[in-house]
Structures are given as structure tokens and as C-alpha cells.
Write a protein that holds these residues in place. Structure first.
Motif, mmCIF file in Angstrom:
data_model
loop_
_atom_site.group_PDB
_atom_site.id
_atom_site.type_symbol
_atom_site.label_atom_id
_atom_site.label_comp_id
_atom_site.label_asym_id
_atom_site.label_seq_id
_atom_site.Cartn_x
_atom_site.Cartn_y
_atom_site.Cartn_z
ATOM 1 N N VAL A 120 0.827 -1.206 0.000
ATOM 2 C CA VAL A 120 0.000 0.000 0.000
ATOM 3 C C VAL A 120 0.863 1.258 0.000
ATOM 4 N N SER A 121 1.979 1.249 0.697
ATOM 5 C CA SER A 121 2.858 2.425 0.722
ATOM 6 C C SER A 121 3.376 2.759 -0.671
ATOM 7 N N GLN A 122 3.819 1.743 -1.384
ATOM 8 C CA GLN A 122 4.301 1.975 -2.745
ATOM 9 C C GLN A 122 3.174 2.461 -3.655
ATOM 10 N N LEU A 123 1.988 1.901 -3.472
ATOM 11 C CA LEU A 123 0.837 2.337 -4.264
ATOM 12 C C LEU A 123 0.508 3.797 -3.973
ATOM 13 N N ALA A 124 0.525 4.176 -2.692
ATOM 14 C CA ALA A 124 0.241 5.566 -2.314
ATOM 15 C C ALA A 124 1.275 6.504 -2.932
ATOM 16 N N ASN A 125 2.546 6.155 -2.822
ATOM 17 C CA ASN A 125 3.592 7.000 -3.399
ATOM 18 C C ASN A 125 3.425 7.136 -4.910
ATOM 19 N N HIS A 126 3.089 6.055 -5.580
ATOM 20 C CA HIS A 126 2.865 6.097 -7.026
ATOM 21 C C HIS A 126 1.671 6.994 -7.359
ATOM 22 N N MET A 127 0.587 6.816 -6.640
ATOM 23 C CA MET A 127 -0.619 7.595 -6.929
ATOM 24 C C MET A 127 -0.389 9.085 -6.704
ATOM 25 N N ILE A 128 0.341 9.417 -5.627
ATOM 26 C CA ILE A 128 0.628 10.824 -5.348
ATOM 27 C C ILE A 128 1.529 11.398 -6.432
ATOM 28 N N GLY A 129 2.642 10.733 -6.710
ATOM 29 C CA GLY A 129 3.616 11.253 -7.657
ATOM 30 C C GLY A 129 3.161 11.248 -9.099
ATOM 31 N N SER A 130 2.377 10.249 -9.498
ATOM 32 C CA SER A 130 2.037 10.097 -10.912
ATOM 33 C C SER A 130 0.625 10.527 -11.294
ATOM 34 N N HIS A 131 -0.291 10.565 -10.336
ATOM 35 C CA HIS A 131 -1.684 10.806 -10.704
ATOM 36 C C HIS A 131 -2.354 11.964 -9.971
ATOM 37 N N LEU A 132 -2.042 12.164 -8.713
ATOM 38 C CA LEU A 132 -2.822 13.116 -7.916
ATOM 39 C C LEU A 132 -1.995 14.233 -7.285
ATOM 40 N N LEU A 133 -0.791 14.440 -7.769
ATOM 41 C CA LEU A 133 0.083 15.470 -7.204
ATOM 42 C C LEU A 133 -0.548 16.862 -7.311
ATOM 43 N N ARG A 134 -1.088 17.195 -8.457
ATOM 44 C CA ARG A 134 -1.714 18.511 -8.650
ATOM 45 C C ARG A 134 -2.875 18.710 -7.679
ATOM 46 N N ASP A 135 -3.704 17.678 -7.483
ATOM 47 C CA ASP A 135 -4.849 17.776 -6.568
ATOM 48 C C ASP A 135 -4.381 18.022 -5.133
ATOM 49 N N ILE A 136 -3.361 17.301 -4.706
ATOM 50 C CA ILE A 136 -2.852 17.455 -3.339
ATOM 51 C C ILE A 136 -2.253 18.842 -3.152
ATOM 52 N N LYS A 137 -1.484 19.315 -4.126
ATOM 53 C CA LYS A 137 -0.900 20.661 -4.034
ATOM 54 C C LYS A 137 -1.989 21.727 -3.960
ATOM 55 N N ASP A 138 -2.989 21.605 -4.811
ATOM 56 C CA ASP A 138 -4.060 22.609 -4.851
ATOM 57 C C ASP A 138 -4.876 22.635 -3.559
ATOM 58 N N LYS A 139 -5.227 21.472 -3.080
ATOM 59 C CA LYS A 139 -6.127 21.409 -1.927
ATOM 60 C C LYS A 139 -5.414 21.626 -0.590
ATOM 61 N N PHE A 140 -4.133 21.228 -0.498
ATOM 62 C CA PHE A 140 -3.452 21.268 0.797
ATOM 63 C C PHE A 140 -2.215 22.171 0.816
#
Length: 130
Positions: free
Chosen positions: A8-28
Motif C-alpha cells: 500500500v505504501s508503494q501504491l500511495a507514493n505512485h498515486m501521489i507522484g504520478s496521478h494526484l500530485l496537482r490535486d494534493i498541491k491545490d487542496k493542501f
């Protein structure tokens, strides 16, 4: 994507870095003051803080939920309605409260009473056999 990862940790890191980085930056973005995470006050550079916020502070799960996806780490509990049990008020006069009589009938009473009928049944059976 169809990428498979070991945990799960590797999946989370992949999802953040490759798919949802813009969303996390914008919201948080308010959770990073340019030098540290404002949640735990640990120092981060502007590139690694988003991985930290997404995985350590579960902001990835918040993004996933907001997009209608199942979170990775958060335990989802079904929403249940609260049930309230109300008590009935007792009558004002409790001094004459009677205990109900819960006598159960004797289940064998009908068998015992039919003892006289056994002879009739035997006579009937004998006549039928003849």
C-alpha cells in the motif's frame, strides 16, 4: 493505470507522484509554509512535502474519497442511524404494582387426559385390521 505494486505504501507514493500530485498541491497548499509541514512541523523541501502530506497525513485518502474512489488507508465504516430507546413513564401509583401471572400450561396435560382415549384408539385399530 494498471500498474501493480508490492504494498500500500508503494501504491500511495505512485498515486501521489504520478496521478494526484496537482490535486494534493491545490487542496493542501496551506499545510506547507515553504519550509515545513504545518501539521507536524517537520522540515521538507517543496518537492517531498506532497508525498509526506499524502501518505503520512492521509491527504491522499481525502482526495480519493472526494473523487468517489475507495481510500487506501482509512477504514470506512458504514453510516448507521443512531437508535434511541425511550422509556415509558411509570404510573404515578406504583405501590399497587402487580406482578403478572406468567403460568404456562402443562404441555403434557392433553396427553395425560387422553389416557382414556388410548383404549378407544386400540379398539378402533383392532377393528380396522380385522
Amino acid at each position: 493505470c494498471d500498474r501493480e505494486l508490492a504494498n500500500v505504501s508503494q501504491l500511495a507514493n505512485h498515486m501521489i507522484g504520478s496521478h494526484l500530485l496537482r490535486d494534493i498541491k491545490d487542496k493542501f497548499s496551506a499545510m506547507y509554509n515553504g519550509k515545513e509541514c504545518t501539521e507536524c512541523m517537520k522540515p521538507f523541501n517543496k518537492n517531498s512535502v506532497w508525498q509526506h502530506l499524502g501518505s503520512v497525513h492521509n491527504k491522499l485518502d481525502e482526495i480519493l474519497i472526494s473523487k468517489g474512489y475507495r481510500p487506501l488507508k482509512t477504514i470506512v465504516t458504514p453510516s448507521m442511524r443512531k437508535v434511541v430507546v425511550k422509556r415509558e413513564r411509570m404510573d404515578e401509583d406504583t405501590s399497587t404494582t402487580e406482578t403478572p401471572d406468567y403460568q404456562l400450561p402443562n404441555l403434557f396435560e392433553s396427553v395425560l387426559a387422553s389416557g382414556d382415549q388410548d383404549q378407544e384408539t386400540n379398539d378402533y385399530d383392532a377393528n380396522m385390521m380385522a
